[in-house]
Write a protein that holds these residues in place. Structure first.
Motif, PDB file in Angstrom:
ATOM      1  N   LYS A 169       7.677  -1.658   3.752  1.00 28.59           N
ATOM      2  CA  LYS A 169       7.568  -1.214   1.935  1.00 28.59           C
ATOM      3  C   LYS A 169       8.965  -1.660   1.358  1.00 28.59           C
ATOM      4  CE  LYS A 169       9.307   2.672   4.502  1.00 28.59           C
ATOM      5  NZ  LYS A 169       8.647   2.333   5.934  1.00 28.59           N
ATOM      6  N   ALA A 170       7.883  -1.614  -0.001  1.00 31.23           N
ATOM      7  CA  ALA A 170       9.112  -2.442  -1.002  1.00 31.23           C
ATOM      8  C   ALA A 170      10.545  -1.702  -0.701  1.00 31.23           C
ATOM      9  CB  ALA A 170       8.061  -2.494  -2.582  1.00 31.23           C
ATOM     10  N   ARG A 224      13.278  -5.947  -7.327  1.00 25.51           N
ATOM     11  CA  ARG A 224      13.341  -7.661  -6.117  1.00 25.51           C
ATOM     12  C   ARG A 224      12.457  -8.513  -6.832  1.00 25.51           C
ATOM     13  NH1 ARG A 224      18.336  -8.670  -4.980  1.00 25.51           N
ATOM     14  NH2 ARG A 224      18.266 -10.128  -4.108  1.00 25.51           N
ATOM     15  N   SER A 225      11.696  -8.251  -7.088  1.00 26.48           N
ATOM     16  CA  SER A 225      10.353  -9.624  -7.217  1.00 26.48           C
ATOM     17  C   SER A 225      10.511 -10.342  -8.362  1.00 26.48           C
ATOM     18  CB  SER A 225       9.290  -8.283  -6.911  1.00 26.48           C
ATOM     19  OG  SER A 225       7.561  -9.755  -6.459  1.00 26.48           O
ATOM     20  N   ALA A 226       9.195 -11.955  -8.652  1.00 26.34           N
ATOM     21  CA  ALA A 226       9.248 -12.541  -9.716  1.00 26.34           C
ATOM     22  C   ALA A 226       8.633 -13.794  -9.263  1.00 26.34           C
ATOM     23  CB  ALA A 226      10.566 -12.668 -10.314  1.00 26.34           C
ATOM     24  N   ASN A 227       7.150 -13.341  -8.915  1.00 23.95           N
ATOM     25  CA  ASN A 227       6.070 -14.331  -8.556  1.00 23.95           C
ATOM     26  C   ASN A 227       5.225 -13.937  -9.055  1.00 23.95           C
ATOM     27  OD1 ASN A 227       4.149 -13.298  -6.276  1.00 23.95           O
ATOM     28  ND2 ASN A 227       6.773 -12.023  -5.779  1.00 23.95           N
ATOM     29  N   MET A 255      11.240 -14.790  -5.073  1.00 24.15           N
ATOM     30  CA  MET A 255      11.610 -15.402  -6.632  1.00 24.15           C
ATOM     31  C   MET A 255      11.203 -16.944  -6.437  1.00 24.15           C
ATOM     32  SD  MET A 255      14.768 -12.794  -6.823  1.00 24.15           S
ATOM     33  CE  MET A 255      14.612 -13.226  -4.885  1.00 24.15           C
ATOM     34  N   VAL A 256      10.819 -17.182  -8.011  1.00 26.61           N
ATOM     35  CA  VAL A 256      10.375 -18.107  -8.331  1.00 26.61           C
ATOM     36  C   VAL A 256      11.142 -18.942  -8.665  1.00 26.61           C
ATOM     37  CG1 VAL A 256       8.411 -19.835  -9.480  1.00 26.61           C
ATOM     38  CG2 VAL A 256       8.062 -18.788  -7.939  1.00 26.61           C
ATOM     39  N   HIS A 257      11.925 -19.859  -8.501  1.00 19.99           N
ATOM     40  CA  HIS A 257      12.530 -20.722 -10.021  1.00 19.99           C
ATOM     41  C   HIS A 257      12.843 -21.421 -10.277  1.00 19.99           C
ATOM     42  CE1 HIS A 257      15.931 -21.648 -12.365  1.00 19.99           C
ATOM     43  NE2 HIS A 257      16.435 -22.583 -11.292  1.00 19.99           N
ATOM     44  N   ALA A 258      12.116 -22.175 -11.769  1.00 23.00           N
ATOM     45  CA  ALA A 258      11.758 -23.559 -12.087  1.00 23.00           C
ATOM     46  C   ALA A 258      12.730 -23.933 -13.700  1.00 23.00           C
ATOM     47  CB  ALA A 258      10.575 -23.986 -12.482  1.00 23.00           C
TER      48      ALA A 258
END
Length: 345
Positions: A169-170, A224-227, A255-258
């Motif tokens: 579950k999220a 809590r997600s960033a993709n 998560m993606v960090h660039a």
């Protein structure tokens, strides 16, 4: 009732790569199996893989590992629950002895609690060797509950699983406290390579990550997600390596960090809830065993090392697919053109 024969549902699978992976768990180029109906995924991950072998590689770091099971107990009131859990947390050696009766590999490393009214939610956190550990931690919790109830007769049983784990579950708690392997994959791509192989620039990737993955997810109410599509790579990898595919729910909360590094692109994927194992339920099927062997996850190593290797490979695979998709989406029409070309052929 008539029992039904166990059948297999075939899913197309293809080996992709090689990916160049570095870090504390492996330093080599390796191809990966992906089982999926979304066949353009093979080409997308493949493009990221081709970029990786032209760089210093994808650096992978396994930051933490733990599997959790939360149990639910009841007291007469909140203070009784508080006093009980305060005492329980001071008895680590006794808890360890009970857990040791359930498994050779389960080790209780931490616990967290929440009290709601008279309800006591106890989140038990274990290391589980090379197994993902679902059954192992549940079995350990099943041993701990009778011991706790015997030692604290003012507590009562409510459930072996209290949703504070949190399984499939999220949730926010998994990202904060961890569940499974916490893995970070990183790559630095020279500007010329970014332009030549990804058909974009470092600036465009950084800008799109902010506007799509960060702001877009925020306005959508993401948790809590960033993709862009971690779940795609996770599912393909999970099905090919005998994992519990439902765990992509919490696994895709990453998560993606660039950012720009001079003229080059730094790109990373953080997966705090990556649940994989090289032994246990889901293994034993011929193609799974062969895939794990080819991935080097059937070697004689210290307990947990094969699972950490598998997690690192998985995280690198996620980065390849994520990088390729974000690069494609910086160019109008490229994504749909690729899907039409690959799926209709």
């Amino acid at each position: 009732m008539k029992s039904h024969k166990i059948l297999q549902a075939p899913v197309p699978m293809r080996w992709v790569g090689p990916l160049k992976i570095t870090g504390q768990t492996l330093n080599e180029s390796i191809s990966v199996p992906l089982a999926t109906y979304e066949t353009p995924l093979w080409h997308s991950v493949g493009r990221g893989a081709r970029v990786s072998v032209l760089t210093e590689g994808i650096n992978t770091s396994v930051i933490d590992e733990r599997m959790t099971r939360s149990i639910l107990l009841e007291a007469d009131d909140a203070m009784a629950a508080h006093q009980a859990v305060t005492s329980i947390k001071l008895r680590q050696a006794e808890l360890d002895a009970v857990v040791a009766q359930s498994s050779r590999f389960a080790r209780l490393i931490d616990m967290h609690s929440q009290i709601v009214g008279n309800l006591l939610y106890l989140r038990l956190e274990f290391t589980t060797g090379d197994a993902s550990g679902h059954n192992m931690v549940t079995n350990a919790a099943d041993r701990l509950i009778p011991w706790i109830l015997q030692q604290y007769p003012n507590l009562r049983y409510s459930s072996i699983s209290a949703n504070y784990c949190t399984d499939k579950k999220a949730s926010a708690v998994n990202g904060i406290l961890g569940r499974g392997k916490y893995v970070v994959s990183e790559i630095v791509i020279p500007r010329s390579l970014c332009e030549r192989r990804l058909k974009t620039t470092p600036e465009k990737v950084v800008d799109l990550n902010i506007k799509k993955n960060l702001i877009g997810t925020m306005i959508a109410g993401g948790l809590r997600s960033a993709n862009a599509h971690f779940a795609n790579m996770l599912l393909g990898f999970y099905l090919a390596t005998g994992q519990d595919a439902a765990n992509i729910i919490e696994g895709s909360q990453g998560m993606v960090h660039a950012e720009l590094r001079g003229e080059d692109l730094y790109f990373s994927c953080t997966l705090p809830n990556l649940i994989v194992g090289s032994v246990g339920n889901g293994k034993g099927i011929d193609f799974v065993e062969e895939n794990l062997r080819l991935l080097g996850c059937r070697e004689e190593r210290e307990p947990g090392a094969n699972a950490r290797r598998l997690a690192a490979i998985c995280a690198a695979t996620v980065l390849c697919g994520e990088l390729s998709l974000l690069a494609a989406q910086t160019n109008p029409g490229e994504l749909m053109e690729a899907h039409l070309k690959l799926e209709r052929s």
